[in-house]
Each structure stands twice: as C-alpha cells, then as structure tokens.
Design a protein around this motif. Sequence first.
Motif, PDB file in Angstrom:
ATOM      1  N   UNK A 114       0.980  -1.180  -0.180  1.00 26.52           N
ATOM      2  CA  UNK A 114      -0.026   0.085  -0.101  1.00 26.52           C
ATOM      3  C   UNK A 114       1.016   1.249  -0.012  1.00 26.52           C
ATOM      4  N   UNK A 115       1.936   1.329   0.786  1.00 32.65           N
ATOM      5  CA  UNK A 115       2.867   2.297   0.858  1.00 32.65           C
ATOM      6  C   UNK A 115       3.373   2.742  -0.563  1.00 32.65           C
ATOM      7  N   UNK A 116       3.973   1.570  -1.169  1.00 30.60           N
ATOM      8  CA  UNK A 116       4.316   1.782  -2.543  1.00 30.60           C
ATOM      9  C   UNK A 116       3.242   2.279  -3.422  1.00 30.60           C
ATOM     10  N   UNK A 117       2.141   1.719  -3.517  1.00 25.75           N
ATOM     11  CA  UNK A 117       1.048   2.313  -4.369  1.00 25.75           C
ATOM     12  C   UNK A 117       0.778   3.649  -4.131  1.00 25.75           C
ATOM     13  N   UNK A 118       0.676   4.122  -2.927  1.00 26.79           N
ATOM     14  CA  UNK A 118       0.284   5.458  -2.397  1.00 26.79           C
ATOM     15  C   UNK A 118       1.593   6.441  -2.955  1.00 26.79           C
ATOM     16  N   UNK A 119       2.610   5.924  -2.658  1.00 27.89           N
ATOM     17  CA  UNK A 119       3.644   7.033  -3.157  1.00 27.89           C
ATOM     18  C   UNK A 119       3.732   7.102  -4.802  1.00 27.89           C
ATOM     19  N   UNK A 120       3.754   5.949  -5.289  1.00 35.35           N
ATOM     20  CA  UNK A 120       3.588   6.099  -6.832  1.00 35.35           C
ATOM     21  C   UNK A 120       2.496   6.878  -7.404  1.00 35.35           C
ATOM     22  N   UNK A 135      13.157   3.403   1.316  1.00 42.24           N
ATOM     23  CA  UNK A 135      13.214   3.413  -0.237  1.00 42.24           C
ATOM     24  C   UNK A 135      12.760   4.497  -0.649  1.00 42.24           C
ATOM     25  N   UNK A 136      11.783   5.057  -0.223  1.00 40.44           N
ATOM     26  CA  UNK A 136      11.097   6.446  -0.668  1.00 40.44           C
ATOM     27  C   UNK A 136      12.275   7.522  -0.414  1.00 40.44           C
TER      28      UNK A 136
END
Length: 384
Positions: free
Chosen positions: A127-133, A168-169
């Motif tokens: 979810x974190x990767x999805x929301x950041x992208x 990572x972000x």
Amino acid sequence: KDPIVFPDETAFATVSYNLINPTDFSSNWFSTHLGQAVIFEMFFHGPVYNFYLAGLFKIIGFGILELRLGSVIIGGLCLGSAYWLAKMMGSKKSAWILVCLLASDYFFFRSARFGRPEVLVMFMSFLGLITYFNWLKSKTRSNLAICYLTAVLTFMSHYLMGSILMISIFLDRLQEKKRKIFLDKFSWGLGLFSLGIFSGWLKIGQMIGQDLNKAVTFGETRLMPSFRSLKAVLTGDELIKSIILVYLIGLVLATVIKQKTRQEKTLVVFSWISIVIMLFGSLDWYLNFIPLIGGFGYFILDQHFLKNKKINHRYTMIMVVSVVIFFNLVEQIRIALAYKDFNYQAYAQTVSDALPPNAKVWVKQLIPDPNLYLAKHRSDLKLV
C-alpha cells in the motif's frame, strides 16, 4: 495446521484480546481469566497488528481459528495489492507473474496462515508503494496525506521491517533531488509527520507505565547482525534453497538491466534493503519477503522483455518461473500431507481434560501451545 500453534501467537492474541476486554485482566496473579496482558509487546513491535486483531476478535470471536483467519484475510489483500501495484506500473501479463510467484510460495503461505504480523507488514508495504507512486503521478494534497499515513502505519506495523518503505522512498527522493534533498518538502513533511505520530505513541506508553527503555534495549538486539535468518535458510530444505537462489538470480538480473523506470528502480532498492535487514538480522519469521523480492525481480525483467520485444527471452523466463511455481506447490502438498493427522483441538482438549474445574494454572511457552484453546473453552480456569 502448519505451523503448529506457537507461543508468539498466544502473546499477540492475548494483548489484542485485552484491548477489547480490559476488565478480564488483572495485575494480580491468578485473580482472573487470562492473567495480566503484556501490553509491552505493542510498544516493542508496533501497535497496528494488535489493533487489527482486536477489531477482528470483536467481530468474529476469539480463538486460534479466528486468529489465523486474520492472516488469511490479509494474505488475500496482499495478492490483490500486488496485482494493483504491478498493473499500475505496466501490463496485466507482467502483474500476474508477481501474483503467481507470491501465491504459490512456501514462505508467503506460512505467513498468511500464522498469527504474527509478517503478512500485515508486507501488505502495508504494498500500500505504501502504491500510494507513493500515485502521489508521483498526481501530486494532490489528498494523495500526499494518504501516502504519509500509509508510510507511518507501515512503520508502526513493525519498526524494523516497516522502515524499509520509508528508506526506499527517501533514497528515491535523494536520487531525484540530489544536492537539493534538504529542500525537499515531501521528505521534510514525511519526517515531521512520522516523528509527531511516533512521539505521541511513545507518550501514551509512558502514561500507562510502560518501560520504554526495555523496549529500546530489546530493539537494539534486532539491529545487531545475528545471521539467524540466513542460518534458517542454509540449514533448511534443499528444494527451498534452490527456489530462493532462483529468486535472487531474478533480482540480480533486474538490478543490472538498464533503462528501468523510476518506479522499477524503487522496487529494486526496496528488495535489496529487505534482504539486508531480513537475512542479517534476527528476523527469520520475515522470510516471507523472499518471494516478494523474487517477484519484483521477475516482474521488472518481464517488463523489460516486453518493452524491447525480446519474446524468446520472455518465454525462457516464464518457463523458469513456472518451474518455481510447480515446485512451490509440490512443497505445499508435502506439508499438507505431513500435517494431515495433526489436530490442535484434540491435542488441546487432552490438556483441558486433565485440568479440574476452577483450577489455577501457571502456563508457560509450549509447542504446540494450548493456551488459546483453554482461554476460549475453559472460562472457569485462571490462567497466568
């Protein structure tokens, strides 16, 4: 049935049960049903999993089946979010490679049927990767707020493994901003928001009398390289080791290919950080991240082959992935056959039958652990 009921499950379940039934516990030994819950566990690991379990127990009840059903539900959400993430980065065909690798893997399956937070941390990372992208595509305030919130919740699902997303972000922001990173409003906002939420959480711990120094001391042991996870892999099943090797090869190949998108580079960074933290720390339960890094690697490779019309390369890769999926499923069948005669209810009932009514019972860590059964079916007992 696999893994057998473990004391960690009792610990997480007891804390979560206490959140919705505070009057059932006492600070005095043998005075009530379950004894004093060690709320300290929430401050050591992070509270998100316990709050999730508490809500689940409130809705469907308390017990080993209910506890593990919670992980099964998150496992399904994990696969859905994996598909969502991969699809937003490329084609549906490539997305299915990631999903199928996860959905057949031994480590993922184990975490998705076990009463610990590993599968939750993976889901929150997705979810974190999805929301950041999403924020990178549309830099609206709502997307920014959702991204910040998801990142913090991921961190507070497990402080160490949950930090992989934020690291990572930040590295992605560093790559973009370079020398201007100290002027990056996104990074400052995320840092201050995270610090504010976490400081408030620690303040709550102090208010209810938690020994936070003890939590920090325990946490330091996770930062000291123990190689326990690496040993767990090296001493494990030969088939599993071969599958892990294929995963790592896929990640290495994905790392060295050129012309990766920004999002793909972030997935590669996320994967390598996961390996370092997982394999060199005392985090052998978090080996469910192994198929994730393999899935990311082969997903990126498939995107590369499709983009460059390397059809033969793609077919070869799909054959390799198919073999891995096949042997993963063979391993699942082997486990199912090995545990088919095991019956937790029958085992725990033999313990229960040996205990007289209203007994005061001192319970200790056992494998299998009968405590969840006793707590659910023997309300007359006084357990501590």
